[in-house]
Motif scaffolding. Structure first.
Motif, PDB file in Angstrom:
ATOM      1  N   ALA A 151      21.030  -3.834   1.691  1.00 48.10           N
ATOM      2  CA  ALA A 151      21.105  -2.439   2.152  1.00 48.10           C
ATOM      3  C   ALA A 151      21.039  -1.473   0.979  1.00 48.10           C
ATOM      4  O   ALA A 151      20.308  -0.477   1.027  1.00 48.10           O
ATOM      5  CB  ALA A 151      22.377  -2.209   2.962  1.00 48.10           C
ATOM      6  N   GLU A 152      21.776  -1.754  -0.087  1.00 47.76           N
ATOM      7  CA  GLU A 152      21.752  -0.883  -1.273  1.00 47.76           C
ATOM      8  C   GLU A 152      20.369  -0.874  -1.915  1.00 47.76           C
ATOM      9  O   GLU A 152      19.875   0.178  -2.326  1.00 47.76           O
ATOM     10  CB  GLU A 152      22.784  -1.344  -2.298  1.00 47.76           C
ATOM     11  N   ALA A 153      19.743  -2.034  -2.005  1.00 48.86           N
ATOM     12  CA  ALA A 153      18.404  -2.109  -2.605  1.00 48.86           C
ATOM     13  C   ALA A 153      17.406  -1.311  -1.777  1.00 48.86           C
ATOM     14  O   ALA A 153      16.579  -0.571  -2.330  1.00 48.86           O
ATOM     15  CB  ALA A 153      17.957  -3.561  -2.734  1.00 48.86           C
ATOM     16  N   LEU A 154      17.477  -1.420  -0.454  1.00 49.95           N
ATOM     17  CA  LEU A 154      16.537  -0.688   0.407  1.00 49.95           C
ATOM     18  C   LEU A 154      16.810   0.807   0.393  1.00 49.95           C
ATOM     19  O   LEU A 154      15.869   1.614   0.469  1.00 49.95           O
ATOM     20  CB  LEU A 154      16.584  -1.244   1.828  1.00 49.95           C
ATOM     21  N   ASP A 155      18.072   1.210   0.272  1.00 46.73           N
ATOM     22  CA  ASP A 155      18.381   2.640   0.133  1.00 46.73           C
ATOM     23  C   ASP A 155      17.729   3.194  -1.132  1.00 46.73           C
ATOM     24  O   ASP A 155      17.159   4.289  -1.115  1.00 46.73           O
ATOM     25  CB  ASP A 155      19.888   2.872   0.088  1.00 46.73           C
ATOM     26  N   ALA A 156      17.801   2.445  -2.222  1.00 44.86           N
ATOM     27  CA  ALA A 156      17.181   2.878  -3.475  1.00 44.86           C
ATOM     28  C   ALA A 156      15.668   2.961  -3.343  1.00 44.86           C
ATOM     29  O   ALA A 156      15.031   3.890  -3.860  1.00 44.86           O
ATOM     30  CB  ALA A 156      17.579   1.937  -4.614  1.00 44.86           C
ATOM     31  N   VAL A 157      15.071   1.994  -2.632  1.00 41.99           N
ATOM     32  CA  VAL A 157      13.624   2.012  -2.394  1.00 41.99           C
ATOM     33  C   VAL A 157      13.240   3.267  -1.619  1.00 41.99           C
ATOM     34  O   VAL A 157      12.261   3.946  -1.952  1.00 41.99           O
ATOM     35  CB  VAL A 157      13.180   0.740  -1.630  1.00 41.99           C
ATOM     36  N   ARG A 158      14.005   3.598  -0.586  1.00 41.03           N
ATOM     37  CA  ARG A 158      13.705   4.793   0.218  1.00 41.03           C
ATOM     38  C   ARG A 158      13.801   6.070  -0.616  1.00 41.03           C
ATOM     39  O   ARG A 158      13.033   7.006  -0.419  1.00 41.03           O
ATOM     40  CB  ARG A 158      14.641   4.862   1.414  1.00 41.03           C
ATOM     41  N   ARG A 183      13.231   6.239  -3.921  1.00 41.47           N
ATOM     42  CA  ARG A 183      12.099   6.240  -4.862  1.00 41.47           C
ATOM     43  C   ARG A 183      10.770   6.502  -4.173  1.00 41.47           C
ATOM     44  O   ARG A 183       9.842   7.026  -4.787  1.00 41.47           O
ATOM     45  CB  ARG A 183      12.016   4.894  -5.597  1.00 41.47           C
ATOM     46  N   HIS A 184      10.655   6.079  -2.916  1.00 39.31           N
ATOM     47  CA  HIS A 184       9.382   6.155  -2.191  1.00 39.31           C
ATOM     48  C   HIS A 184       9.584   6.817  -0.824  1.00 39.31           C
ATOM     49  O   HIS A 184       9.434   6.159   0.206  1.00 39.31           O
ATOM     50  CB  HIS A 184       8.794   4.753  -1.982  1.00 39.31           C
ATOM     51  N   PRO A 185       9.918   8.099  -0.807  1.00 39.03           N
ATOM     52  CA  PRO A 185      10.078   8.746   0.504  1.00 39.03           C
ATOM     53  C   PRO A 185       8.728   8.816   1.216  1.00 39.03           C
ATOM     54  O   PRO A 185       7.676   8.748   0.588  1.00 39.03           O
ATOM     55  CB  PRO A 185      10.607  10.133   0.150  1.00 39.03           C
ATOM     56  N   ALA A 219       0.834  -1.213   0.000  1.00 36.93           N
ATOM     57  CA  ALA A 219       0.000   0.000   0.000  1.00 36.93           C
ATOM     58  C   ALA A 219       0.864   1.257   0.000  1.00 36.93           C
ATOM     59  O   ALA A 219       0.575   2.216  -0.720  1.00 36.93           O
ATOM     60  CB  ALA A 219      -0.936  -0.008   1.208  1.00 36.93           C
ATOM     61  N   ALA A 220       1.929   1.252   0.784  1.00 40.00           N
ATOM     62  CA  ALA A 220       2.794   2.436   0.870  1.00 40.00           C
ATOM     63  C   ALA A 220       3.616   2.647  -0.400  1.00 40.00           C
ATOM     64  O   ALA A 220       3.888   3.787  -0.787  1.00 40.00           O
ATOM     65  CB  ALA A 220       3.713   2.316   2.082  1.00 40.00           C
ATOM     66  N   ALA A 221       4.005   1.563  -1.065  1.00 39.23           N
ATOM     67  CA  ALA A 221       4.795   1.664  -2.303  1.00 39.23           C
ATOM     68  C   ALA A 221       3.917   1.950  -3.519  1.00 39.23           C
ATOM     69  O   ALA A 221       4.419   2.366  -4.558  1.00 39.23           O
ATOM     70  CB  ALA A 221       5.570   0.372  -2.539  1.00 39.23           C
ATOM     71  N   HIS A 222       2.617   1.706  -3.393  1.00 39.44           N
ATOM     72  CA  HIS A 222       1.667   1.863  -4.507  1.00 39.44           C
ATOM     73  C   HIS A 222       2.004   0.926  -5.669  1.00 39.44           C
ATOM     74  O   HIS A 222       1.719   1.233  -6.830  1.00 39.44           O
ATOM     75  CB  HIS A 222       1.598   3.311  -4.986  1.00 39.44           C
ATOM     76  N   THR A 223       2.618  -0.197  -5.329  1.00 44.41           N
ATOM     77  CA  THR A 223       2.918  -1.215  -6.332  1.00 44.41           C
ATOM     78  C   THR A 223       3.154  -2.534  -5.612  1.00 44.41           C
ATOM     79  O   THR A 223       3.551  -2.556  -4.450  1.00 44.41           O
ATOM     80  CB  THR A 223       4.155  -0.831  -7.179  1.00 44.41           C
TER      81      THR A 223
END
Length: 84
Positions: free
Chosen positions: A29-36, A38-40, A14-18
């Protein structure tokens, strides 16, 4: 650098809208940094409460920068679930 898919469940979805999106990263860690990036906002807060599976293996308490991602792999983002 590996590429694969991040799958979001429940509140994370729901929070990512995807339901899913690609990753390109060496570590969780790198993947989650990128997610943050893209989706602040809400998703960043939800991630603080989530557990993660990488290629169907629980990450548990391992440092996210020590969890290597694989080409074609999957990261499952699992918020706490209620019920049973």
């Amino acid at each position: 650098m590996a590429t694969g898919t991040i799958r979001y469940w429940a509140a994370a979805k729901a929070a990512a809208h995807t339901a899913e999106e690609p990753y390109s990263a060496r570590t969780l860690a790198e993947a989650l940094d990128a997610v943050r990036e893209r989706h602040p906002g809400e998703l960043s807060r939800v991630l603080l409460r989530c557990s993660f599976l990488v290629n169907d293996e629980p990450v548990g308490k391992r440092p996210h920068d020590a969890v290597l991602l694989t080409e074609g792999g999957t990261v499952e983002v699992l918020p706490p679930f209620a019920g049973g």
